[in-house]
Design an enzyme around this catalytic site. Structure first.
Site, mmCIF file in Angstrom:
data_model
loop_
_atom_site.group_PDB
_atom_site.id
_atom_site.type_symbol
_atom_site.label_atom_id
_atom_site.label_comp_id
_atom_site.label_asym_id
_atom_site.label_seq_id
_atom_site.Cartn_x
_atom_site.Cartn_y
_atom_site.Cartn_z
ATOM 1 N N ASN A 173 14.180 59.419 83.975
ATOM 2 C CA ASN A 173 15.374 59.424 84.383
ATOM 3 C C ASN A 173 15.653 58.505 85.828
ATOM 4 O OD1 ASN A 173 16.382 61.727 82.726
ATOM 5 N ND2 ASN A 173 14.846 62.921 83.917
ATOM 6 N N HIS B 63 8.712 57.500 86.890
ATOM 7 C CA HIS B 63 7.851 58.446 86.308
ATOM 8 C C HIS B 63 8.261 58.303 84.799
ATOM 9 C CE1 HIS B 63 10.715 60.698 88.442
ATOM 10 N NE2 HIS B 63 10.850 61.657 87.296
ATOM 11 N N HIS C 234 8.326 60.624 81.405
ATOM 12 C CA HIS C 234 8.105 61.879 80.901
ATOM 13 C C HIS C 234 7.338 61.557 79.543
ATOM 14 C CE1 HIS C 234 10.291 64.567 83.934
ATOM 15 N NE2 HIS C 234 11.137 63.255 83.970
HETATM 16 P P1 AMP Z 1 12.845 64.043 87.104
HETATM 17 O O1 AMP Z 1 13.986 64.922 87.249
HETATM 18 O O2 AMP Z 1 12.952 63.063 86.146
HETATM 19 O O3 AMP Z 1 12.974 63.124 88.549
HETATM 20 O O4 AMP Z 1 11.478 64.655 86.903
HETATM 21 C C1 AMP Z 1 10.697 65.086 88.114
HETATM 22 C C2 AMP Z 1 9.744 65.960 87.402
HETATM 23 O O5 AMP Z 1 8.524 65.902 88.619
HETATM 24 C C3 AMP Z 1 10.068 67.505 87.231
HETATM 25 O O6 AMP Z 1 9.837 67.748 85.686
HETATM 26 C C4 AMP Z 1 9.428 68.442 88.009
HETATM 27 O O7 AMP Z 1 8.784 69.425 87.342
HETATM 28 C C5 AMP Z 1 8.099 67.365 88.283
HETATM 29 N N1 AMP Z 1 7.366 67.711 89.563
HETATM 30 C C6 AMP Z 1 7.580 67.995 90.725
HETATM 31 N N2 AMP Z 1 6.716 68.110 91.653
HETATM 32 C C7 AMP Z 1 5.782 68.069 90.809
HETATM 33 C C8 AMP Z 1 4.169 67.970 91.149
HETATM 34 N N3 AMP Z 1 3.836 68.464 92.739
HETATM 35 N N4 AMP Z 1 3.314 68.066 90.324
HETATM 36 C C9 AMP Z 1 3.694 67.779 89.103
HETATM 37 N N5 AMP Z 1 5.013 67.556 88.727
HETATM 38 C C10 AMP Z 1 6.144 67.839 89.411
#
Ligand code: AMP
Length: 127
Positions: free
Chosen positions: A97, A110, A112
């Protein structure tokens, strides 16, 4: 073209060791860990160690070594979790995203990696 990176974002804190993560894979330029709120039986995040906000930032400013490392780290995660067909799995999905329309929550690139069940066709877009 300019990109503003916020070094206080949560993945930057993970990279600095200020917040723990459940590590899946690490290379010189990339880190992979389980998503804290998984949306599939397997939900792993792969991030570059460098300060890149999103995919277009990374593509514009990362070195070729970083890009190769990151690309291969994503593929290695798909194999390690057992979903790559080359590892005997039934497939996986990768997604990244970027920006508000994509609901990017963490401003550090990141990818996914989802898998472990039938994921259906692509995404559902709200009306
Ligand atoms: P996005 O919406 O693509 O920015 O995804 C961010 C992702 O980061 C989400 O799926 C969250 O669940 C994940 N996330 C947020 N904080 C953490 C964390 N401390 N460790 C692992 N995943 C995280």
């Amino acid at each position: 073209m300019s990109y503003a990176y916020d070094p206080q974002n949560i993945f930057a804190k993970i990279l600095r060791g200020e917040i723990p993560c459940s590590k899946v894979h690490e290379t010189p330029h990339s880190l992979a860990f389980h998503d804290i709120n998984p949306q599939a039986p397997t939900h792993v995040l792969v991030i570059p160690k460098g300060p890149y906000v999103n995919f277009d930032h990374f593509a514009a400013e990362a070195s070729e070594v970083e890009i190769a490392d990151f690309t291969r780290a994503v593929a290695e995660v798909a194999r390690r979790v057992g979903h790559a067909e080359s590892a005997g799995g039934a497939g996986y999905r990768i997604l990244s995203n970027a920006g508000p329309d994509a609901h990017q929550e963490v401003p550090h690139l990141h990818i996914h990696v989802f898998g472990g069940k039938f994921l259906g066709r692509m995404i559902k877009v709200p009306e």
